[in-house]
Design an enzyme around this catalytic site. Structure first.
Site, short mmCIF file in Angstrom:
data_model
loop_
_atom_site.label_atom_id
_atom_site.label_comp_id
_atom_site.label_asym_id
_atom_site.label_seq_id
_atom_site.Cartn_x
_atom_site.Cartn_y
_atom_site.Cartn_z
N PRO A 70 -3.36 -11.50 10.13
CA PRO A 70 -3.50 -11.30 11.96
C PRO A 70 -3.85 -9.71 11.78
CG PRO A 70 -1.38 -12.02 11.52
CD PRO A 70 -2.02 -12.12 10.23
N ASN A 76 0.91 -1.19 -0.23
CA ASN A 76 -0.05 -0.03 -0.15
C ASN A 76 0.92 1.22 -0.05
OD1 ASN A 76 0.68 0.82 2.84
ND2 ASN A 76 -0.23 -1.22 3.27
N1 CTP Z 1 -3.78 -3.05 12.02
C1 CTP Z 1 -3.18 -3.94 12.68
N2 CTP Z 1 -3.23 -5.16 11.89
C2 CTP Z 1 -3.85 -5.19 10.81
C3 CTP Z 1 -4.70 -4.32 10.46
C4 CTP Z 1 -4.68 -2.92 11.02
O1 CTP Z 1 -2.55 -3.80 13.66
N3 CTP Z 1 -3.89 -6.43 10.18
C5 CTP Z 1 -3.92 -1.56 12.84
C6 CTP Z 1 -3.21 -0.60 12.23
O2 CTP Z 1 -1.84 -0.38 12.55
C7 CTP Z 1 -4.00 0.79 12.73
C8 CTP Z 1 -5.40 0.16 13.07
O3 CTP Z 1 -5.10 -1.26 13.22
O4 CTP Z 1 -3.53 1.10 14.02
C9 CTP Z 1 -6.40 0.48 12.17
O5 CTP Z 1 -5.92 -0.07 10.81
P1 CTP Z 1 -6.94 0.12 9.52
O6 CTP Z 1 -6.22 -0.55 8.38
O7 CTP Z 1 -7.58 1.29 9.37
O8 CTP Z 1 -8.01 -0.87 10.04
P2 CTP Z 1 -8.80 -2.25 9.45
O9 CTP Z 1 -9.19 -3.25 10.39
O10 CTP Z 1 -7.83 -2.76 8.44
O11 CTP Z 1 -10.12 -1.62 9.02
P3 CTP Z 1 -10.74 -1.46 7.58
O12 CTP Z 1 -9.76 -1.82 6.59
O13 CTP Z 1 -11.96 -1.82 7.48
O14 CTP Z 1 -10.68 0.22 7.51
#
Ligand code: CTP
Length: 424
Positions: free
Chosen positions: A321, A225
């Site tokens: 995870p 990304n």
């Molecule tokens: N995060 C994490 N592990 C993952 C995904 C996300 O630790 N596998 C953490 C990121 O570092 C951040 C927070 O969760 O602090 C939110 O990340 P985001 O990508 O916005 O959350 P998602 O759960 O992926 O939500 P979505 O894609 O539905 O927005």
């Protein structure tokens, strides 16, 4: 005894198999073990076995340290409380005594400022040879603990001293050595500032994730990304400036390590999750990384080729995870756990939902619809169960410093400094 960090260097020799049992004993007592295999050691035990048992990455060459430009071998040798060499072959003892550093193991041994314990194993004639005895005397004179080898029948059929002590005996010697060894600080080797005690995060440990993750599809392609890592690195820099011990677990980004920060480079979400787990306990964790939600379900061992038919290869995905949610559920959950959320719409609503879903204390939400990742500024909203604090658009450095002030205040209420850090 509190968990300690052991750097275990495994030399080549038939006795290397006993190091596997040693790793098991150390892990069972809660110690953190990082293994380094010499080239000869690799002939007797595999990195895979040691990685599985130590639950840690195994290092075999200087080139394993991707962050070598950041003096990775120095960090590796100093983040341990004790360096153990088992089996210590005649060759390794000679190199140690002579101060040679021509591979990873010997470089670490020369670079370390931590106590070293060596458990010799070799043929009886080699052990009794004047050269080996001279080397052992030199090493002992230098402060290295060299165990006496066991006596008995050797793999080569001869009889006498030279057998590697049993893993239980080495383990006992390690525990004894650790009792006298001061715990390694994450910042050992870093300059100590006289005004350090007055800084707002003095004595605090902070873990930060930053950057993207790369999820391999085949040896040349990956899913990624646009995260630049800039905000996470700015936060790590601000935390170190504020006096904290900072562990930065970084995805692949070409950014320099901020001064005073310990950096561990990872590539995939699963590697990041493992390093985060390894980094606990801490007072606060700030998960700034843009972790890939999915990885390729199967990574091809060879580059995937076009077959000429125009057919597109199937790309099955598996979910990664959730590192933040995992830390929130962990028995070692930090007193303050902060997530980030880059959103393109309904920023606050999404952040509030994320706060509840992930089980963290704050979400730092930013609107990336107008200014995608990689810019120099951020307009963030700190979303907590108590409400939303919206900040003006600021440079990423300013966001980081303001966040540190807020974190220092919050930690003072949640976890007064004197109640922390009695264990490593
Ligand atoms: N995060 C994490 N592990 C993952 C995904 C996300 O630790 N596998 C953490 C990121 O570092 C951040 C927070 O969760 O602090 C939110 O990340 P985001 O990508 O916005 O959350 P998602 O759960 O992926 O939500 P979505 O894609 O539905 O927005």
């Amino acid at each position: 005894m509190a968990a300690k960090r052991i750097l275990l260097i495994i030399g080549g020799g038939i006795a290397a198999y006993k190091s596997i049992e040693l790793v098991r004993l150390l892990r069972k007592s809660g110690h953190v073990v990082r293994c380094v295999l010499t080239r000869a050691g690799e002939q007797f035990v595999t990195p895979l076995t040691l990685a599985a048992l130590s639950e840690n990455k195994v290092y075999t060459s200087l080139f394993d340290l991707k962050d070598e430009v950041e003096m990775g071998h120095i960090q590796l040798s100093r983040e341990a409380d004790l360096v153990v060499v088992a089996p210590a072959t005649a060759d390794l003892l000679a190199k140690m005594a002579g101060g040679q550093a021509d591979d990873l193991a010997t470089t670490l041994l020369l670079a370390t400022d931590k106590p070293v314990l060596a458990a010799p194993a070799m043929n009886v004639r080699m052990w009794l040879h004047a050269a080996t005895q001279r080397n052992v005397a030199i090493l002992r004179g230098d402060g290295v603990t060299v165990l006496e080898p066991d006596e008995g029948e050797m793999a080569c059929g001869e009889y006498g001293p030279g057998r590697l002590p049993e893993p239980e005996a080495i383990f006992a010697a390690i525990e004894k050595a650790l009792t006298g060894a001061p715990a390694a600080s994450l910042l050992d080797g870093q300059p100590d500032f006289s005004e350090a005690n007055h800084r707002p995060l003095h004595g605090r440990r902070i873990l930060i994730t930053a950057g993207p993750t790369h999820e391999p599809i085949d040896p040349v392609r990956y899913i990624a990304n646009r995260s630049s890592g800039k905000q996470g690195f700015a936060i790590a820099a601000a935390a170190a400036e504020a006096g904290a011990e900072v562990l930065l677990i970084a995805g692949p980004v070409p950014l320099p390590t901020p001064p005073g920060v310990i950096r561990v480079d990872v590539e995939t979400a699963r590697e990041m999750a493992a390093e985060v787990e390894q980094g606990l306990p801490v007072d606060a964790a700030i998960m700034v990384a843009a972790v890939a939600d999915w990885r390729a379900a199967d990574t091809a061992a060879q580059k995937i080729k076009k077959d000429g038919s125009g057919a597109v290869p199937p790309l099955a995905l598996a979910e990664n995870p959730d590192i933040l949610a995992g830390v929130a559920r962990s028995p070692q959950r930090p007193a303050l756990l902060i997530g980030f959320a880059a959103e393109t719409n309904d920023v606050i609503a999404h952040a509030e939902a994320k706060l509840a879903r992930k089980g963290c204390d704050w979400i730092v939400a930013n609107d990336v619809s107008a200014d995608p990742m990689g810019g120099e500024t951020n307009r963030v909203h700190i979303v907590t169960p108590e409400g939303v604090d919206s900040w003006d658009r600021l440079s990423k450095d300013a966001v980081a410093r303001k966040l540190m002030e807020k974190i220092a205040d919050e930690l003072d209420t949640r976890a007064p400094p004197e109640s922390t850090h009695d264990a490593d």
